[in-house]
Write an enzyme that holds these catalytic residues in place. Structure first.
Site, mmCIF file in Angstrom:
data_model
loop_
_atom_site.group_PDB
_atom_site.id
_atom_site.type_symbol
_atom_site.label_atom_id
_atom_site.label_comp_id
_atom_site.label_asym_id
_atom_site.label_seq_id
_atom_site.Cartn_x
_atom_site.Cartn_y
_atom_site.Cartn_z
ATOM 1 N N VAL A 1 -0.935 20.591 5.343
ATOM 2 C CA VAL A 1 0.321 20.197 6.001
ATOM 3 C C VAL A 1 1.498 20.939 5.372
ATOM 4 C CG1 VAL A 1 -0.298 17.898 6.860
ATOM 5 C CG2 VAL A 1 0.430 18.170 4.480
ATOM 6 N N ALA B 1 0.054 14.787 10.917
ATOM 7 C CA ALA B 1 -1.185 14.107 10.522
ATOM 8 C C ALA B 1 -0.869 13.178 9.355
ATOM 9 C CB ALA B 1 -2.236 15.125 10.105
HETATM 10 C C1 FA5 Z 1 -6.100 12.617 1.338
HETATM 11 O O1 FA5 Z 1 -7.253 12.284 1.300
HETATM 12 C C2 FA5 Z 1 -5.553 13.407 2.496
HETATM 13 N N1 FA5 Z 1 -6.629 13.787 3.366
HETATM 14 C C3 FA5 Z 1 -4.504 12.572 3.231
HETATM 15 C C4 FA5 Z 1 -3.737 13.356 4.245
HETATM 16 C C5 FA5 Z 1 -4.130 13.342 5.578
HETATM 17 C C6 FA5 Z 1 -2.621 14.124 3.885
HETATM 18 C C7 FA5 Z 1 -3.426 14.056 6.532
HETATM 19 C C8 FA5 Z 1 -1.907 14.835 4.815
HETATM 20 C C9 FA5 Z 1 -2.319 14.785 6.138
HETATM 21 P P1 FA5 Z 1 -5.450 11.422 -0.905
HETATM 22 O O2 FA5 Z 1 -6.495 12.057 -1.706
HETATM 23 O O3 FA5 Z 1 -4.141 11.202 -1.543
HETATM 24 O O4 FA5 Z 1 -5.171 12.241 0.428
HETATM 25 O O5 FA5 Z 1 -5.998 10.029 -0.361
HETATM 26 C C10 FA5 Z 1 -5.286 9.248 0.582
HETATM 27 C C11 FA5 Z 1 -5.322 7.772 0.238
HETATM 28 O O6 FA5 Z 1 -6.654 7.332 0.059
HETATM 29 C C12 FA5 Z 1 -4.647 7.439 -1.072
HETATM 30 O O7 FA5 Z 1 -3.266 7.285 -0.920
HETATM 31 C C13 FA5 Z 1 -5.291 6.111 -1.430
HETATM 32 O O8 FA5 Z 1 -4.695 5.054 -0.675
HETATM 33 C C14 FA5 Z 1 -6.684 6.310 -0.929
HETATM 34 N N2 FA5 Z 1 -7.579 6.692 -2.033
HETATM 35 C C15 FA5 Z 1 -7.703 7.889 -2.625
HETATM 36 N N3 FA5 Z 1 -8.621 7.856 -3.600
HETATM 37 C C16 FA5 Z 1 -9.107 6.613 -3.632
HETATM 38 C C17 FA5 Z 1 -10.128 5.931 -4.406
HETATM 39 N N4 FA5 Z 1 -10.827 6.565 -5.340
HETATM 40 N N5 FA5 Z 1 -10.366 4.633 -4.134
HETATM 41 C C18 FA5 Z 1 -9.681 3.997 -3.168
HETATM 42 N N6 FA5 Z 1 -8.737 4.558 -2.419
HETATM 43 C C19 FA5 Z 1 -8.454 5.858 -2.635
#
Ligand code: FA5
Length: 353
Positions: free
Chosen positions: A264, A317
């Protein structure tokens, strides 16, 4: 004859069941019964005597028949009474609880989120949990050896023999892994569809991570993708704002802070104000779809003989974690309860459908 009468009537009165009564009937009135024999013997008596004894015998026969009948009636009634007693049902007793299952709290939360977005015109779609390196990383502008890959610790599948269908039914390229986020579905969906559209993608994701009270190796995300002409960051903020309103009512607010995600530009992390708990909840990442992602989709489509379709459009997204919201909604203090497999935990959601 008096003796016979007394004996017969007493025996009949005392008969314990219908079977015994039948035996008694044969004993007195049967072909070779006592009374029958007496009747037969009448023939050898002189007329006067025969007449008198005949009358007496007839009277006795009637008396025995009547007694048999009465006793039979009494026995039948008795049996019925006993059957009713035996099979009596107390309808006032409390019922036996029937076990019915319930939906898992993550399923409940996931459905609630999907319903919110459905009401905003989004369609819900799902993608595979086993994914190829191409969709999970490369097409999302995260090439091999790019430092951004370290953002997602990955479970890789061993061996070369696995195959996985791509969005057009073809074999997916690259090594296989357990998807580390729901974002690969952005690419899969775009390859197979043309804009404009609004979709959400709920699903399970996997990360090779140390677990603690707020981090699991297996968790759930909800991805959102909106593509069309003139889509801007304002639309993204509007979508997250509507989500906040639907979850926590009119007092809720949203917050966006710049952050880097390879797929993004600009990228943001967003939070929702939770009025009841008086705190900001960091929910996930978001941003405007990177031109390189559209480019990868166009190239993929071209290689399959499809027109590009992702020129002159923009999109946003987002991806948010579902566990976090479910923990608040159901007051669950540790994320590891969700998939710890403890019945005591799950049974609290019995009957919630
Ligand atoms: C992502 O996974 C990106 N794909 C999100 C995204 C989508 C960004 C589209 C831009 C456009 P991230 O790794 O930060 O981002 O994970 C997103 C969310 O998943 C976190 O904010 C948290 O709420 C949740 N998450 C991440 N890791 C964990 C974990 N180990 N356990 C539980 N929840 C988690």
């Amino acid at each position: 004859m008096r003796e016979l009468e007394q004996e017969a009537l007493a025996a009949i009165r005392e008969a314990r069941d219908l079977e015994a009564l039948k035996t008694l009937k044969a004993r007195y009135l049967g072909k070779r019964g006592l009374l029958t024999q007496e009747m037969k013997a009448l023939a050898s008596l002189p007329l006067e005597e025969r007449k008198a004894k005949g009358q007496a015998l007839n009277a006795l026969k009637e008396a025995i028949e009547r007694a048999l009948e009465e006793r039979e009636k009494a026995l039948v009634e008795e049996e019925l009474r006993r059957a009713l007693e035996r099979e009596r049902q107390d309808v006032s007793l409390p019922g036996v609880e029937v076990f019915i299952g319930g939906l898992h709290p993550i399923t409940l939360m996931e459905r609630e989120l999907v319903e919110i977005f459905r009401s905003l015109g989004y369609q819900a779609v799902e993608g595979p949990e086993v994914e190829s390196e191409f969709f999970n990383f490369d097409a999302l502008n995260i090439p091999e050896h790019h430092p951004a890959r370290d953002m997602w610790d990955t479970f890789w599948l061993e061996g070369e023999e696995h195959s996985l269908p791509g969005p057009l039914g073809e074999e997916a390229r690259g090594r296989l892994l357990l998807r580390t986020h729901t974002s690969p579905m952005q690419v899969r969906y775009m390859v197979a569809h043309t804009p404009p559209f609004r979709i959400v993608v709920p699903g399970r994701v996997f990360r090779f991570e140390q677990t603690d009270a707020t981090h699991e190796a297996v968790f759930h995300q909800l991805e959102g993708l909106v593509v069309g002409k003139g889509i801007t960051m304002a639309h993204l903020k509007g979508a997250i704002y509507e989500l906040a309103q639907a979850l926590y009512g009119p007092e809720s607010r949203v917050r966006f802070q710049p952050v880097y995600f390879p797929f993004v530009e600009p990228g943001a992390q967003f939070a929702i104000w939770w009025p009841e708990g008086r705190k900001w909840l960091e929910l996930g990442g978001a941003g405007m779809v990177h031109p390189k992602v559209f480019q990868a989709v166009n190239e993929y489509r071209k290689s399959r003989g499809l027109p590009p379709a992702y020129q002159g459009v923009t999109g946003f997204a987002f991806g948010l974690g579902i566990e976090r919201l479910a923990m608040l909604r159901y007051n669950i203090p540790d994320i590891r309860y969700f998939f710890g497999g403890r019945l005591k935990f799950l049974e609290q959601f019995r009957g919630i459908l």
